[in-house]
Design an enzyme around this catalytic site. Structure first.
Site, PDB file in Angstrom:
ATOM      1  N   SER C  18    -146.261 -18.824 -21.441  1.00  0.00           N
ATOM      2  CA  SER C  18    -146.540 -17.830 -21.623  1.00  0.00           C
ATOM      3  C   SER C  18    -147.642 -16.644 -21.185  1.00  0.00           C
ATOM      4  O   SER C  18    -148.585 -17.657 -21.482  1.00  0.00           O
ATOM      5  CB  SER C  18    -145.902 -17.571 -23.453  1.00  0.00           C
ATOM      6  OG  SER C  18    -146.120 -16.016 -23.921  1.00  0.00           O
ATOM      7  N   ASN C  66    -159.757 -17.800 -22.704  1.00  0.00           N
ATOM      8  CA  ASN C  66    -159.343 -16.353 -22.676  1.00  0.00           C
ATOM      9  C   ASN C  66    -159.152 -16.267 -24.687  1.00  0.00           C
ATOM     10  O   ASN C  66    -159.097 -16.898 -25.271  1.00  0.00           O
ATOM     11  CB  ASN C  66    -158.484 -16.206 -22.319  1.00  0.00           C
ATOM     12  CG  ASN C  66    -156.697 -16.961 -22.674  1.00  0.00           C
ATOM     13  OD1 ASN C  66    -156.035 -16.344 -24.216  1.00  0.00           O
ATOM     14  ND2 ASN C  66    -156.500 -17.818 -22.724  1.00  0.00           N
ATOM     15  N   ALA C  67    -159.580 -14.962 -25.346  1.00  0.00           N
ATOM     16  CA  ALA C  67    -159.127 -14.464 -26.556  1.00  0.00           C
ATOM     17  C   ALA C  67    -158.450 -13.196 -25.701  1.00  0.00           C
ATOM     18  O   ALA C  67    -159.072 -12.066 -26.347  1.00  0.00           O
ATOM     19  CB  ALA C  67    -160.493 -14.340 -27.039  1.00  0.00           C
ATOM     20  N   LEU C  70    -153.112 -11.355 -27.591  1.00  0.00           N
ATOM     21  CA  LEU C  70    -151.395 -10.995 -27.980  1.00  0.00           C
ATOM     22  C   LEU C  70    -152.013  -9.704 -28.069  1.00  0.00           C
ATOM     23  O   LEU C  70    -150.752  -8.920 -28.520  1.00  0.00           O
ATOM     24  CB  LEU C  70    -150.696 -11.520 -29.143  1.00  0.00           C
ATOM     25  CG  LEU C  70    -150.954 -12.993 -29.359  1.00  0.00           C
ATOM     26  CD1 LEU C  70    -150.153 -13.273 -30.729  1.00  0.00           C
ATOM     27  CD2 LEU C  70    -149.943 -13.614 -27.852  1.00  0.00           C
ATOM     28  N   CYS C 127    -149.981 -18.802 -33.988  1.00  0.00           N
ATOM     29  CA  CYS C 127    -150.528 -17.902 -34.692  1.00  0.00           C
ATOM     30  C   CYS C 127    -150.513 -17.945 -36.090  1.00  0.00           C
ATOM     31  O   CYS C 127    -150.245 -18.850 -36.329  1.00  0.00           O
ATOM     32  CB  CYS C 127    -149.686 -17.023 -34.065  1.00  0.00           C
ATOM     33  SG  CYS C 127    -148.228 -16.188 -33.308  1.00  0.00           S
ATOM     34  N   LYS C 164    -143.645 -24.129 -29.084  1.00  0.00           N
ATOM     35  CA  LYS C 164    -144.920 -24.578 -28.695  1.00  0.00           C
ATOM     36  C   LYS C 164    -145.559 -25.042 -29.577  1.00  0.00           C
ATOM     37  O   LYS C 164    -146.728 -24.068 -30.156  1.00  0.00           O
ATOM     38  CB  LYS C 164    -144.936 -23.234 -27.943  1.00  0.00           C
ATOM     39  CG  LYS C 164    -146.218 -23.523 -26.969  1.00  0.00           C
ATOM     40  CD  LYS C 164    -146.361 -22.235 -25.987  1.00  0.00           C
ATOM     41  CE  LYS C 164    -147.376 -22.643 -24.790  1.00  0.00           C
ATOM     42  NZ  LYS C 164    -148.160 -21.126 -24.171  1.00  0.00           N
ATOM     43  N   GLY C 243    -150.016 -26.797 -19.159  1.00  0.00           N
ATOM     44  CA  GLY C 243    -151.781 -27.185 -18.954  1.00  0.00           C
ATOM     45  C   GLY C 243    -152.045 -27.497 -17.537  1.00  0.00           C
ATOM     46  O   GLY C 243    -151.990 -29.235 -17.482  1.00  0.00           O
ATOM     47  N   THR C 266    -152.329 -21.082 -15.815  1.00  0.00           N
ATOM     48  CA  THR C 266    -153.192 -20.339 -15.331  1.00  0.00           C
ATOM     49  C   THR C 266    -153.438 -20.489 -13.630  1.00  0.00           C
ATOM     50  O   THR C 266    -154.254 -19.588 -13.126  1.00  0.00           O
ATOM     51  CB  THR C 266    -154.538 -20.999 -15.316  1.00  0.00           C
ATOM     52  OG1 THR C 266    -154.858 -20.861 -17.370  1.00  0.00           O
ATOM     53  CG2 THR C 266    -156.186 -20.574 -15.060  1.00  0.00           C
TER      54      THR C 266
END
Ligand SMILES: Cc1cc2nc3c(=O)[nH]c(=O)nc-3n(C[C@H](O)[C@H](O)[C@H](O)COP(=O)(O)OP(=O)(O)OC[C@H]3O[C@@H](n4cnc5c(N)ncnc54)[C@H](O)[C@@H]3O)c2cc1C
Ligand SMILES: Cc1cc2nc3c(=O)[nH]c(=O)nc-3n(C[C@H](O)[C@H](O)[C@H](O)COP(=O)(O)OP(=O)(O)OC[C@H]3O[C@@H](n4cnc5c(N)ncnc54)[C@H](O)[C@@H]3O)c2cc1C
Ligand SMILES: Cc1cc2nc3c(=O)[nH]c(=O)nc-3n(C[C@H](O)[C@H](O)[C@H](O)COP(=O)(O)O)c2cc1C
Ligand SMILES: Cc1cc2nc3c(=O)[nH]c(=O)nc-3n(C[C@H](O)[C@H](O)[C@H](O)COP(=O)(O)O)c2cc1C
Ligand code: FES
Ligand code: FES
Lengths: 315, 272, 315, 272
Positions: C18, C66-67, C70, C127, C164, C243, C266
């Site tokens: 995702s 990463n940030a 969403l 979340c 997840k 991962g 990634t």
């Protein structure tokens, strides 16, 4: 570049991480152990321990898995043969202690508290609690607090007690607070998160123990995060930062996040001269940035941000 | 950097290491260059030292994974980061003796400097060298040239006797009247060699190989169950207390376990 | 090399993770998205979201922080413009959903459950729960179980629900069990552990958001550990492993630990062709090892060990 | 690999990229080699393409960190892993126009292929190139040779006018009667250039730079607040929706924030 762990002054902020500097003797051909901020011993246990079967290590991307299992000769031999060697030379020694129960931790603290040459006690909370089906103390705020408070009670009042935390917990700040409430004067973080590798040729876990502790640069972002969050919540508590430090830049990263001392671990396996190198590099970086004292840089990345920051970083 | 059959031979200018070298020593090499993701140094036996350029060190290796692949790619004059000499070298007999040197695969590389040292002490030297196939038998020619006898073995029979070094060992010991055996190779070979020597009741020095994260005694990852002078088995570091041990002291059958009677074996105390 | 997520058959076990394959369109120049086991969408939210300020990324050793926050156009635009593109081509699509409350998750599930082309729903439990001071659902077994069960109730009975999980929790098995009890037919792990980097030149967090999610090979040992532990505890539950997978060997590591499908994340940023490459490499490795079916390799590293194993690995 | 003052110029045989190249495109390069710990590709504007060897691509860069240091170390014939051409190129005017090309530091490198394309369309081309010091002004000679005028600026005054490209811009626009401006450089420069163009009421195309994890639209890390045709500000990907934008559409003052009025800005929904 002095720093303080509670009231104890260290001549510089670079320590060795527990389990990564042998007994000190092995490092001596490469580094003057008396010129380190302090040397942290591998975790000392009451009884001798043979550790885990081999293979005990596996390399992972920018990381190392280890499952040594706290091999060591026990506290008696430590006091008879290992600590005196360090004490005679005037090295500052942080003694890491580990046990399977609160009682064992406090017995160790009692045995060690008056030994000459002990600068501080570091409580390795990543030990399985035999009274809680092997759950490690570091994962449970109340168990962690209880161990720390037992050690604090057993140790001489002027011997700092450092609690060592692990990153793979639901809320590291909650554990940190429980330790400080239990009497910890300082916190050490991070210990190895648990990881695993599978040997795809043997189709078996790479380590005989199955899982192991992950260390090295791979985990530095986890260390920075823990130091940052704990410093934000407990700005008055000294933090020894560690996890993947290989250079002065890495050390500075932890300092800016809130660490007042930094330990080198896995890097020593690659570069046994790293302690003094990292110190020299850190001093230079601080100088370049106009800092006279380490303390002025500790936690500096927390200051409120200005909009101009980004422009400043452009060429 | 040279190719020798299935092996790469790498010569490094390292006066500090060459100076202090004694046969059986090893070095560790940083691999991968700057910003590599491979953190641990790789251990290699020192094959030879020479006085050129103030002192050079020669390593012999096979490509196994990322580290040795990188090493095989080095070009002349590329700098290399070595630490050594490390470990406890082979003990040499005080008086002239007949010495049998047993090497399997790249293990053979460590034996030639030893042979030189033994011959300088007027020892008789014999060789048994073996490998999977002929291109993997290291140093056959040199062994033949310098030693009284050199027995070669290959698993596929492409050179010398078909079989392993252990298979031919009883015959060679009997023929040469060996006083002492030195052995280098995989654990299973060392175990077999040690068993044969026990039968003949002659001492054997083995150089063991265990995964090493540091090579200098810091990390405790390289331990092997070894019986001490006091009869007690301890998990003993191969890097600083070895890699050379007296064969009968190594509990080969228990490698990869903690023997129940080892010092500090699980039972009482259970902290991680 | 078929595999199954609950009763849903996938033609092969390689998925995209995702948030790492855009809307599918961006990947199309490099990979035939219909030939992937499935494509997982970035996490879809009810309302449009602008995400986090930049900088949103920082490189760490063998890792990426990463940030993104969403960022996305919301479920309406997703259904109108993104899903149809995938559905028309016949791609299998796992739709990742995220919300700040149980109600939001179930509303999303209702909106999506009958949309053509949805192969499964993946519940992104990382979340923040607005009703629990922003603590993420993935860190609390009961909150995680509640969300999953709400989604399970809202979704059509034959649409698999995948939960997840995140590795930086006290006990990943407890969370996994809560999700399965809540009705999850499969588990996806791992989502990014939280990490941080400090820019030592600007003396500020490298990411505008401060902390971010760590991905890439650095975290693979954490992924292998989670898959291993959860497969040991819940051997009947299908696991999508992810991962730090960059190669067939990495994928096989997760399969041997217990994953019946593997997602690439990634690595696509570095090598957008990686999906098909990893699949091909995995197929070759399985063949070399004599496996006719993927299922025979799933969890194989758990079988009891033999003493001869180590000898076999010697040259 | 060549040095050009403070820059490295790297020529790579890449027919597929050279073929499809249009001025303003960029490429991403994998750095660090096998087993590197540096995961993300590095983005570089394409400086030039040539038909040699089926098609070559030239990049111009400064060494900033690990990735560019590695790149500067490449030797002839070392293989390099490139993806491209990427991004939306510069739009070209339909009819002949007077075009002012403004480049700061290595930003200048992207402008020469653009200048060629413009001149082929019978446009008049003028340059303003600037940098911190004279050795960092890229392409001054070539600009002087090919353009109507070339104005140079340096912060330290070591070449041309002391100051920044933005300082001289009003004068140059007035002198050249520029119809359109193209600009490449750091955000602060682009912001200044855009402001000047707004004063003169002429269109400006800017090529922005934001940290990119993928360069191909997958990751959403490279977003910039950009006003769409519908007047709505969206966090827009620099890699696929840019890097070239109309200057007045980019909310330079809000880069590094989420403008409160951006589409989907925080307020209602709060999931991570
Ligand atoms: C004392 C000693 C002497 C050695 N001498 C030689 C020699 O002369 N010639 C030679 O070819 N090899 C020798 N080896 C083995 C050599 O160290 C390994 O082949 C090498 O480390 C493999 O690295 P790699 O990156 O190619 O393999 P990888 O499998 O990718 O290595 C992964 C990790 O496992 C370790 N590792 C893998 N195999 C071994 C092994 N057999 N022994 C120890 N660590 C290993 C590596 O050091 C590394 O940490 C010796 C090992 C030891 C301990
Ligand atoms: C579209 C575009 C075109 C570019 N064109 C050029 C060019 O023609 N010449 C040139 O010298 N440079 C150019 N850059 C900047 C170039 O990408 C960076 O200098 C380079 O990535 C730095 O890598 P490093 O490993 O040396 O630095 P490090 O600081 O070690 O890089 C760490 C991380 O930050 C990223 N990063 C650091 N600085 C930048 C930056 N300024 N922009 C984007 N990402 C960055 C890197 O990609 C990497 O992920 C361009 C950037 C973009 C986005
Ligand atoms: C081989 C090895 C042994 C370790 N032994 C201990 C130990 O005995 N006690 C302890 O608290 N931490 C131990 N650690 C953890 C380190 O002290 C340190 O917290 C961790 O490795 C992170 O730092 P690094 O990445 O710099 O190694 C050990 C780490 C390694 C790699
Ligand atoms: C840029 C980026 C964005 C991501 N976005 C999401 C997301 O929207 N939802 C989600 O569940 N996981 C998201 N993830 C996590 C990945 O799906 C994956 O779980 C994680 O990155 C580990 O896999 P990897 O190391 O192969 O990337 C994202 C990861 C990255 C790097
Ligand atoms: S390899 Fe570290 S102690 Fe032997
Ligand atoms: S860099 Fe990944 S979307 Fe732009």
């Amino acid at each position: 570049m002095r720093t303080y762990l509670a009231h104890v002054e260290l001549p510089n902020p670079i320590l060795t991480a527990s389990g990564c500097a042998g007994t000190g003797r092995e490092l001596a051909p490469f580094a003057d152990v008396t010129r380190l901020g302090a040397l942290t011993t591998r975790t000392i246990t009451m009884a001798p321990r043979a550790g885990r079967p081999t293979p005990r290590m596996a390399e992972t991307p920018s990381g190392l898995l280890n499952a040594v299992g706290l091999q060591g000769p026990g506290v008696d031999v430590f006091l008879a043969r290992e600590l005196p060697w360090l004490a005679e030379r005037g090295a500052r020694t942080v003694v890491s202690i580990g046990g399977g129960s609160v009682a064992e931790f406090s017995a160790l603290a009692r045995r060690l508290t008056d030994a000459p040459g002990v600068t501080a006690l570091e409580v390795n909370l990543s030990c399985p609690n035999v009274e809680d089906r092997g759950r490690v103390f570091a994962r449970d705020p109340s168990a962690a607090g209880e161990v720390v408070s037992a050690v604090r009670t057993a140790a001489r009042y002027d011997l700092p007690v450092i609690a060592k935390l692990q990153p793979d917990v639901a809320d590291v700040v909650a554990i940190a607070k429980a330790c400080v409430d239990g009497g910890a004067e300082a916190l050490s973080m991070i210990n190895n998160p648990v990881g695993m590798a599978i040997d795809v040729d043997r189709m078996r876990p790479a380590l005989a123990a199955g899982t192991g502790g992950l260390s090295g640069p791979a985990i530095r972002p986890l260390a920075v995060k823990c130091v940052w969050q704990v410093h934000a919540a407990l700005p008055g508590t000294p933090v020894i930062g560690m996890g993947g430090v290989t250079s002065g830049r890495d050390a500075l990263e932890l300092v800016l996040a809130g660490a007042c001392a930094v330990a080198v671990g896995t890097v020593l396996f690659h570069d046994p001269y790293a302690g003094h190198r990292v110190l020299r590099e850190l001093e230079e970086l601080l100088q370049e940035r106009g800092f006279d004292r380490l303390a002025d840089a500790v936690g500096l990345a927390h200051r409120p941000s200005h909009r101009t920051d980004r422009e400043e970083s452009l060429p | 950097m040279r190719r020798v059959d299935a092996y790469h031979a790498l010569t490094v200018v390292a006066p500090g290491i060459a100076d202090r070298f004694r046969p059986g020593h090893f070095v560790t090499v940083a691999v991968g260059g700057p910003r590599t993701s491979t953190l641990t140094r790789r251990a290699f036996a020192v094959h030879d030292v020479k006085p050129d350029y103030g002192g050079t060190v020669e390593l012999v290796f096979t490509v196994r994974g990322a580290g040795t692949a990188w090493l095989a790619d080095r070009r002349a004059r590329d700098p290399l980061d070595l630490i050594g000499p490390l470990g406890r070298p082979f003990p040499l007999p005080r008086d002239p003796a007949t010495c049998l040197l047993v090497g399997s695969e790249y293990g053979a590389a460590a034996l030639f400097a030893l042979a030189d040292a033994l011959q300088q002490r007027n020892c008789r030297v014999d060789f048994v060298l073996g490998a999977a196939s002929s291109d993997r038998v290291f140093g056959a020619l040199r062994a033949r040239r310098m030693a009284e006898t050199a027995t070669l073995t290959t698993r596929d029979g492409s050179l010398g006797v078909r079989g392993s070094v252990v298979d031919v060992l009883p015959g060679v010991i009997a023929d040469t009247h060996a006083d002492v055996v030195y052995a280098c190779g995989p654990m299973s070979t060392l175990s077999g060699v040690t068993a044969v020597c026990a039968e003949f009741d002659i001492p054997v020095q083995v150089s063991v190989e265990e995964l090493m994260a540091c090579g200098i005694g810091l990390c405790m990852t390289c331990t092997v169950p070894v019986i001490g002078d006091d009869g007690v088995t301890r998990m003993t570091r191969a890097c600083v207390d070895g890699p050379v041990f007296r064969g009968e002291r190594v509990r080969f059958d228990d490698v990869g376990t903690i023997p129940f009677d080892a010092h500090g074996a699980p039972g009482g105390d259970r902290a991680r």
